[in-house]
Structures are given as structure tokens and as C-alpha cells.
Design an enzyme around this catalytic site. Structure first.
Site, PDB file in Angstrom:
ATOM      1  N   GLU A 248       0.877  -1.175   0.000  1.00 29.14           N
ATOM      2  CA  GLU A 248       0.000   0.000   0.000  1.00 29.14           C
ATOM      3  C   GLU A 248       0.907   1.216   0.000  1.00 29.14           C
ATOM      4  O   GLU A 248       1.517   1.552   1.020  1.00 29.14           O
ATOM      5  CB  GLU A 248      -0.916  -0.029   1.219  1.00 29.14           C
ATOM      6  CG  GLU A 248      -2.091   0.929   1.104  1.00 29.14           C
ATOM      7  CD  GLU A 248      -1.941   2.147   1.991  1.00 29.14           C
ATOM      8  OE1 GLU A 248      -1.338   3.131   1.508  1.00 29.14           O
ATOM      9  OE2 GLU A 248      -2.412   2.118   3.122  1.00 29.14           O
ATOM     10  N   CYS A 282      -2.189   8.314   3.931  1.00 33.06           N
ATOM     11  CA  CYS A 282      -1.990   7.897   2.539  1.00 33.06           C
ATOM     12  C   CYS A 282      -3.228   8.154   1.696  1.00 33.06           C
ATOM     13  O   CYS A 282      -3.132   8.602   0.553  1.00 33.06           O
ATOM     14  CB  CYS A 282      -1.629   6.411   2.485  1.00 33.06           C
ATOM     15  SG  CYS A 282      -0.063   6.017   3.288  1.00 33.06           S
TER      16      CYS A 282
END
Length: 481
Positions: A248, A282
Site C-alpha cells: 500500500e 496515505c
């Protein structure tokens, strides 16, 4: 925060920090005072941890799903029992305030994700079942999982990695970020009060330790959350051991406000979609494209919220925004805002350090009238500064939003549900939210496309991602009869 919670946090810290005169000092993100000393484990320590995890794995897998799920729930109970102490330590080390979508929220998410992973059914899949053949696809433990976590949501993302891994019968070696090792090691210590020995091991070390974890011949799966650049290095390191990967990586998420949207109904959600965890997320919104018809109204609404949100030391119960976690990230945000200002962009609010609050505080910043090719738009700022780009043609807005080489999350904002759903399919990202940004659910798969990585987390797909498949074929019904 009560004195008892602070005392409990100190007791947790004493359990995991290095002895006096050893280890590496970890500063308080807000005050820069030393919190404690992180152990400095070596590559040899990592090798030993992996060997122990390898030896413990068969016994852990043999317990079966039901017993492992019971132990995950016990680990969630242990986190809940220590939540205030862990939140205190997390707030100091990472910088996020206790309240708002921050430290206490993160501890609640840790417990919730563990409980959900314990409850998800994972069934074999019948592929063929006829007169001549019965074939099933079954899911088994991968083996030993290496979990490499970030500094922005250090506890929650670590649980995202270890929860499904443990549920599926893997053992896990955790390497926390060098910036936030203390809170992670403390959480692991709490969990290990109820888990069998060597099922879950934390190793606190530098980049050399992280590189060894990714390339180690006895690691079967790597789970990593962090920058795209580091993700690429992990891919290279894993070539030798062929470890499976879930990555990720960076985001730079775009949001698009469609024409005619009622701004008052979305303003708060727009703001928090970008500024959650002081922008250090993120899947936070990093670029916002707004149609001419509502542009000034959106800019004004965001600026008003940004100027009024309480910022300061996270242990103050009134604050909901904190500092940047580290000097390197503070410098990135400062550079990008100054570059935008130098290009003629309009800094509507913020745009400067809040030095009266501490060394790494930066005021929530809204930047308007900015060109799409500005660095603040094209680079992931990962901090409290949002560029708002004006557009007049909807097709152009989608082209600009999709032009970057990342695709973690995105959002579309509209008062028209049909228009929003149609628009969502045009975004090139792993997840698209409608009238919100960044919300995650433990049953809804999450993962990126393009340079934002690959592999899915959460839900059934997350369990499958930390498993290996096996096809079992045998006689069909005719032969059995």
C-alpha cells in the site's frame, strides 16, 4: 488525559524501551522532549526473531480458525484495557491529538479490526462437483509474514497487517517505523500477554533491518505500507526469496466537486477528507478540483474551517490537529507551499509555520488559484496544505485527476447521487468515495492501482491475501458411489 493514564503509559514504556544508556532516543513530536529509548535490534536479532517465528508457526496454524479467533478477540480485549495508556504514548510519539479522528480513534480501530478478522468466515471454494470429479480450492497459512509499518497510523496499520495474518495461521515479525517504534512495541507487548510465545514478534531497527526482512529466505509474505520508492526497493529485495507482497504505497488522492453541488452540506467532510491526521494519511485528499460555479464558495468554506480548527499539543483535550511528525516531512510541506506562492498561487489561509506551538507545527493551509502543474499538486505533500484547482470543463477535471501515476483513493462530490455514481467510475483509483474521502471499513477491500501498489487488504480478500491456495481434487460422485 488523566494522571493515571499517563502513569500507565509510563509503565508500558518501561516494559519495552531499551535500558538506560542504550537504544535510540525518540522525541515527543510536539515538544521534542525525549519520550524514551527505542531498542536498536540488529540483523542478527532479526534472524533470531524469524527463526523463532518459523518454529512457532506450525503449532499456531494447528490451533485452527476457531481457537485463533478466540485469541484475536482476547488480544482486542487487551488493547481495549490499555487503550488510554497506548493513546497517550501514541499522541506523544506520533503527534496526533487524543481527540477527533486521532489517537483514541486509532486505538478503537485496532480493536475493531481484530474483532472483525476474528469473525470473518473463510470457506473453501468448490470448483467442480460432478459425476467424475470433485475439486476444491482451499486457503492455508503462507508461513511467516514480515510486516513493515509506517509512522502516520503506526498502530492501526500494523493491526491491518497482523490481524489477518494471525487469523490465517501465520506468525508475524513486525518492523515498525524508526520514527514511531515505541507505541507499536507497546501494543505488541499488550497483545503478547494473551498470545502464545513467538507468534508475534517486534523488531526495532534501521533500514538495514528492514531490507533484510524483505529479502530473508524464511519470510513467505511481506506486507508494507509506505512510500512508492521504498515499495520498489522491497520488490527488488524480495526477488531472491519470492515472498508474496501486499504493498500500500503513495497516494496523492484527487477529489472532484461537480457543478451545482451544495457546498454547505459537504464543507466539513471535504476538510476532514484532506486534513485528517494533519494531512498525514496515505488515502487523504491531496488535490481538490472544483467547478467554476462553486469554486469561491468552496475555497471560502474550507478556509473558514482551517482557520478555526484547534491545533496544538495532542495531550490537550481541546486540540484536533497536531504537528508534522518529523522534520523531513515539515520541510517537504514548507517547500511545496513556498513554491506555489512563488508561482503566484493565492494562499488563502495558513501558509506558514505555527512556531509558537512548537518546532514542527504548520498552520492548516488552503491554496487557491493554483496551476495544475505546480509541485504542490503533482507531488504528495502529506501534510496540512490543500491545493484547490479551478476547472470549467468536467472532462478536463477527470483528465487532470487521472494524469498522475498513482491511484490509491479518489472522491467525487455532488448533490446529485446519479451524477456522482456515474462520475465515480471515471476515476482511476483503487477506491472511489462519494461525498466523503478516506473512510475505511474492515469488511470492504482496500488497495491501490498504478504506482500506489497492489494487493487487497480487509475482509475476505484480506484473509486470502495472507494465505496460499491449494487445490484438492478427488473422485466425483459416481466413483464415490
Amino acid at each position: 488525559m488523566s494522571e493515571s493514564a499517563a502513569s500507565a503509559a509510563t509503565a508500558l514504556l518501561d516494559r519495552i524501551q531499551a535500558p538506560e544508556g542504550a537504544g535510540r532516543d525518540i522525541p515527543d513530536a510536539a515538544t521534542r522532549d525525549v519520550i524514551g529509548r527505542a531498542p536498536e535490534h540488529s540483523v542478527e536479532d532479526l534472524d533470531d526473531a524469524i527463526a523463532r517465528a518459523r518454529a512457532a508457526q506450525p503449532g499456531w496454524e494447528s490451533l485452527g480458525h476457531a481457537r485463533r479467533s478466540e485469541l484475536l478477540i482476547a488480544a482486542a480485549d487487551a488493547i481495549d484495557a490499555n487503550a488510554e495508556a497506548l493513546a497517550h504514548l501514541l499522541s506523544r510519539e506520533q503527534g496526533k491529538p487524543l481527540n477527533g479522528p486521532n489517537a483514541r480513534f486509532e486505538l478503537g480501530a485496532c480493536s475493531a479490526w481484530l474483532r472483525t478478522n476474528a469473525a470473518i468466515p473463510i470457506e473453501s471454494q468448490v470448483l467442480v462437483d460432478d459425476e467424475t470429479l470433485h475439486a476444491e480450492l482451499v486457503y492455508k497459512a503462507a508461513g511467516v509474514v514480515g510486516a513493515i509499518g509506517p509512522w502516520n497510523w503506526p498502530l492501526m496499520i500494523t493491526v491491518w497487517q497482523i490481524g489477518p495474518s494471525l487469523r490465517m495461521g501465520n506468525t508475524v515479525v513486525v518492523k515498525p517505523s524508526e520514527y514511531t517504534p515505541l507505541s507499536v512495541l507497546a501494543m505488541l507487548a499488550v497483545m503478547n500477554d494473551v498470545l502464545p510465545a513467538d507468534v508475534l514478534i517486534g523488531v526495532s531497527g534501521d533500514r538495514e533491518v528492514g531490507a533484510r526482512l524483505a529479502s530473508h529466505p524464511d519470510i513467505d509474505k511481506i506486507m508494507f505500507t509506505g512510500s512508492t520508492a521504498t515499495g520498489r526497493r522491497i520488490i527488488e529485495s524480495s526477488a531472491g526469496n519470492l515472498a508474496r507482497l501486499t504493498l500500500e504505497l503513495g497516494g496523492n488522492d484527487a477529489g472532484i466537486v461537480l457543478p451545482g453541488t451544495e457546498v454547505s452540506s459537504i464543507a466539513q467532510d471535504l476538510f476532514w477528507g484532506a486534513f485528517i491526521n494533519t494531512g498525514q494519511t496515505c488515502a487523504a485528499m491531496k488535490r481538490l478540483y472544483v467547478h467554476d460555479s462553486v469554486y469561491e464558495e468552496v475555497v471560502d468554506a474550507l478556509a473558514e474551517i482551517a482557520a478555526s480548527v484547534p491545533m496544538g499539543n495532542g495531550l490537550d483535550e481541546d486540540n484536533v490537529l497536531g504537528p508534522l511528525q518529523n522534520r523531513a516531512q515539515f520541510d517537504i510541506v514548507s517547500r511545496l507551499v513556498e513554491e506555489a506562492r512563488g508561482r503566484g498561487a493565492r494562499v488563502v489561509t495558513g501558509g506558514e509555520a505555527a512556531s509558537e506551538l512548537g518546532e514542527l507545527f504548520y498552520r492548516p493551509t488552503i491554496v487557491a488559484d493554483i496551476d495544475n502543474d505546480a509541485a504542490l499538486v503533482q507531488e504528495e505533500q502529506f501534510g496540512p496544505a490543500l491545493p484547490v484547482i479551478r476547472y470549467s470543463d468536467v472532462d478536463e477535471a477527470f483528465a487532470l485527476a487521472n494524469a498522475v501515476d498513482v491511484g490509491l483513493g479518489a472522491s467525487v462530490w455532488s448533490s446529485d447521487p446519479e451524477a456522482a455514481r456515474e462520475a465515480a467510475t471515471r476515476m482511476e483509483s483503487g477506491t472511489v468515495w462519494i461525498n466523503s474521502h478516506g473512510g475505511l471499513h474492515p469488511m470492504v477491500p482496500f488497495g491501490g492501482v498504478k504506482s500506489s501498489g497492489y494487493g487487497l487488504e480487509f475482509g475476505v480478500e484480506g484473509l486470502k491475501s495472507v494465505a496460499v491456495t491449494q487445490v484438492v481434487s478427488g473422485p466425483g460422485r459416481k466413483a464415490q458411489a
